[in-house]
Design a protein around this motif. Structure first.
Motif, PDB file in Angstrom:
ATOM      1  N   VAL A  10       0.866  -1.190   0.000  1.00 56.27           N
ATOM      2  CA  VAL A  10       0.000   0.000   0.000  1.00 56.27           C
ATOM      3  C   VAL A  10       0.898   1.234   0.000  1.00 56.27           C
ATOM      4  N   PHE A  11       0.760   2.067  -1.028  1.00 51.38           N
ATOM      5  CA  PHE A  11       1.618   3.250  -1.149  1.00 51.38           C
ATOM      6  C   PHE A  11       1.140   4.363  -0.209  1.00 51.38           C
ATOM      7  N   ASP A  12       2.101   5.199   0.253  1.00 51.10           N
ATOM      8  CA  ASP A  12       1.742   6.363   1.077  1.00 51.10           C
ATOM      9  C   ASP A  12       0.994   7.397   0.251  1.00 51.10           C
ATOM     10  N   GLU A  13       1.324   7.476  -1.049  1.00 54.11           N
ATOM     11  CA  GLU A  13       0.594   8.384  -1.939  1.00 54.11           C
ATOM     12  C   GLU A  13       0.468   7.707  -3.301  1.00 54.11           C
ATOM     13  N   PRO A  14      -0.578   8.058  -4.057  1.00 53.82           N
ATOM     14  CA  PRO A  14      -0.768   7.393  -5.351  1.00 53.82           C
ATOM     15  C   PRO A  14       0.348   7.732  -6.338  1.00 53.82           C
ATOM     16  N   THR A  15       0.616   6.812  -7.259  1.00 51.74           N
ATOM     17  CA  THR A  15       1.565   7.096  -8.345  1.00 51.74           C
ATOM     18  C   THR A  15       0.770   7.326  -9.627  1.00 51.74           C
ATOM     19  N   ILE A  16       1.426   8.018 -10.564  1.00 55.69           N
ATOM     20  CA  ILE A  16       0.818   8.207 -11.890  1.00 55.69           C
ATOM     21  C   ILE A  16       1.843   7.818 -12.941  1.00 55.69           C
ATOM     22  N   GLU A  17       1.394   7.212 -14.003  1.00 57.80           N
ATOM     23  CA  GLU A  17       2.269   6.949 -15.143  1.00 57.80           C
ATOM     24  C   GLU A  17       1.464   7.063 -16.425  1.00 57.80           C
ATOM     25  N   PHE A  18       2.184   7.267 -17.516  1.00 53.29           N
ATOM     26  CA  PHE A  18       1.557   7.354 -18.834  1.00 53.29           C
ATOM     27  C   PHE A  18       2.093   6.235 -19.701  1.00 53.29           C
ATOM     28  N   SER A  19       1.228   5.684 -20.564  1.00 52.13           N
ATOM     29  CA  SER A  19       1.783   4.932 -21.686  1.00 52.13           C
ATOM     30  C   SER A  19       1.219   5.489 -22.980  1.00 52.13           C
ATOM     31  N   TYR A  20       2.010   5.321 -24.009  1.00 55.84           N
ATOM     32  CA  TYR A  20       1.626   5.778 -25.350  1.00 55.84           C
ATOM     33  C   TYR A  20       0.605   4.793 -25.881  1.00 55.84           C
ATOM     34  N   LYS A  21      -0.603   5.297 -26.174  1.00 55.67           N
ATOM     35  CA  LYS A  21      -1.683   4.421 -26.660  1.00 55.67           C
ATOM     36  C   LYS A  21      -1.401   4.061 -28.114  1.00 55.67           C
ATOM     37  N   ASN A  22      -0.725   2.933 -28.305  1.00 56.01           N
ATOM     38  CA  ASN A  22      -0.313   2.523 -29.644  1.00 56.01           C
ATOM     39  C   ASN A  22      -0.142   0.994 -29.641  1.00 56.01           C
ATOM     40  N   ASP A  23      -1.163   0.301 -30.160  1.00 52.85           N
ATOM     41  CA  ASP A  23      -1.180  -1.171 -30.112  1.00 52.85           C
ATOM     42  C   ASP A  23       0.016  -1.789 -30.834  1.00 52.85           C
ATOM     43  N   ASP A  24       0.426  -1.181 -31.955  1.00 50.92           N
ATOM     44  CA  ASP A  24       1.549  -1.749 -32.720  1.00 50.92           C
ATOM     45  C   ASP A  24       2.827  -1.787 -31.878  1.00 50.92           C
ATOM     46  N   LEU A  25       2.957  -0.800 -30.983  1.00 51.34           N
ATOM     47  CA  LEU A  25       4.157  -0.719 -30.137  1.00 51.34           C
ATOM     48  C   LEU A  25       3.946  -1.367 -28.768  1.00 51.34           C
ATOM     49  N   GLY A  26       2.712  -1.867 -28.513  1.00 49.55           N
ATOM     50  CA  GLY A  26       2.428  -2.487 -27.212  1.00 49.55           C
ATOM     51  C   GLY A  26       2.296  -1.476 -26.083  1.00 49.55           C
ATOM     52  N   ASP A  27       1.761  -0.286 -26.399  1.00 49.49           N
ATOM     53  CA  ASP A  27       1.503   0.752 -25.386  1.00 49.49           C
ATOM     54  C   ASP A  27       2.713   1.009 -24.471  1.00 49.49           C
ATOM     55  N   PRO A  28       3.846   1.450 -25.029  1.00 49.64           N
ATOM     56  CA  PRO A  28       5.039   1.623 -24.181  1.00 49.64           C
ATOM     57  C   PRO A  28       4.873   2.730 -23.135  1.00 49.64           C
ATOM     58  N   LEU A  29       5.490   2.481 -21.982  1.00 46.97           N
ATOM     59  CA  LEU A  29       5.538   3.472 -20.908  1.00 46.97           C
ATOM     60  C   LEU A  29       6.219   4.734 -21.441  1.00 46.97           C
ATOM     61  N   MET A  30       5.712   5.906 -21.067  1.00 47.66           N
ATOM     62  CA  MET A  30       6.389   7.150 -21.467  1.00 47.66           C
ATOM     63  C   MET A  30       6.212   8.194 -20.369  1.00 47.66           C
ATOM     64  N   ASN A  31       7.099   9.189 -20.347  1.00 49.17           N
ATOM     65  CA  ASN A  31       6.907  10.267 -19.373  1.00 49.17           C
ATOM     66  C   ASN A  31       6.382  11.516 -20.078  1.00 49.17           C
ATOM     67  N   ALA A  32       6.129  12.558 -19.288  1.00 45.79           N
ATOM     68  CA  ALA A  32       5.497  13.766 -19.831  1.00 45.79           C
ATOM     69  C   ALA A  32       6.392  14.447 -20.871  1.00 45.79           C
ATOM     70  N   TYR A  33       7.717  14.352 -20.699  1.00 48.26           N
ATOM     71  CA  TYR A  33       8.633  14.941 -21.682  1.00 48.26           C
ATOM     72  C   TYR A  33       8.496  14.241 -23.032  1.00 48.26           C
ATOM     73  N   HIS A  34       8.391  12.899 -22.994  1.00 48.82           N
ATOM     74  CA  HIS A  34       8.198  12.138 -24.240  1.00 48.82           C
ATOM     75  C   HIS A  34       6.883  12.543 -24.910  1.00 48.82           C
ATOM     76  N   ALA A  35       5.839  12.676 -24.100  1.00 53.32           N
ATOM     77  CA  ALA A  35       4.515  13.023 -24.642  1.00 53.32           C
ATOM     78  C   ALA A  35       4.554  14.399 -25.309  1.00 53.32           C
ATOM     79  N   ARG A  36       5.272  15.345 -24.679  1.00 51.83           N
ATOM     80  CA  ARG A  36       5.378  16.681 -25.268  1.00 51.83           C
ATOM     81  C   ARG A  36       6.260  16.660 -26.508  1.00 51.83           C
TER      82      ARG A  36
END
Ligand code: TMP
Length: 235
Positions: free
Chosen positions: A112-138
């Protein structure tokens, strides 16, 4: 409101045009996939559960000040929603370690975490929805800085509302995935679904899994888990 031309078919839903260009009809299927579509199956009645559960939770969130795409439930499987352009980010909030988090960081499930975490993945089935950060998204111009900040704030607000709601029905909200869309004027709203397909739900007392992990991991009683969650949520 009637279904017009089919605009899109995804793994779990179809989307149809309506006579109003600002509105579409989402139709929930019983088809289930896991591991980026490699595992396929049917969960009988899942479409009805996910439609009704999503609509209930979207309306709860609207009341709590989170703008959503929800407009009107038409029947057991079909719902009118605002036509949005989906931001191609899967936004994942975690309160307790499980799934890919536990695997990636080599820890057990159930921390059980002390605070929630957030993460992003790139919604792209061909790539298998890879994990990405906000810098990658921008960098890839998937969203602006301002949009990412809005999405983050909305996602944590959704977590606060849902965590408290589920606690009251003896369910721990372990983690979940959200998607956001842009209305024609650019406003960001919560879109897609919030259901046992997209959340991990553990019974607070028994820690029994009441979500799609029963399908992903061949745990049995998949349909029972979906209907139990619908019963707890809708009352
Ligand atoms: P994960 O632990 O596999 O990354 O999943 C985190 C949460 O996101 C979990 O509640 C299930 C949900 N999810 C989806 O809704 N769609 C997906 O394609 C994946 C991989 C996870």
């Amino acid at each position: 409101m009637n279904k017009g031309q089919q605009l899109y078919e995804g793994k779990a839903k179809k989307v149809f045009a309506t006579e109003d260009p600002e509105l579409v009809i989402v139709s929930y299927k019983d088809d289930a996939t896991a591991f980026n579509g490699q595992k396929k199956g049917t969960i009988v009645g899942k479409g009805v559960v996910n439609n009704k559960v999503t609509n209930y939770l979207m309306q709860l969130l609207e009341k709590e000040g989170v703008p959503t795409h929800f407009v009107e439930e038409l029947n057991d499987r079909d719902t009118v929603v605002k036509h949005v352009s989906i931001v191609p980010l899967e936004v994942i909030i975690r309160n307790i370690s499980a799934g890919s988090f536990a695997k990636r960081f080599g820890v057990e499930e159930g921390i059980v975490f002390d605070e929630p975490t957030i993460e992003f993945s790139y919604k792209n089935d061909d790539l298998g929805d890879p994990l990405m950060n906000a810098y990658h998204a921008r960098a890839l111009k998937l969203a602006t800085d301002e949009e990412i900040e809005t999405i983050k704030a909305m996602a944590f607000k959704v977590n606060d509302v849902l965590k408290a709601f589920f606690k009251a029905v003896n369910v721990d909200l372990v983690d979940f995935k959200l998607e956001f869309g842009r209305l024609t004027d650019g406003t960001i709203v919560l879109a897609d679904e919030i259901s046992p397909d997209t959340c991990r739900f553990w019974d607070s007392t028994t820690h029994e899994k009441l979500d799609k992990d029963r399908f992903r991991r061949d745990l049995g009683n998949v349909e029972d888990a979906y209907s139990e969650m619908m019963r707890r949520i809708l009352g």
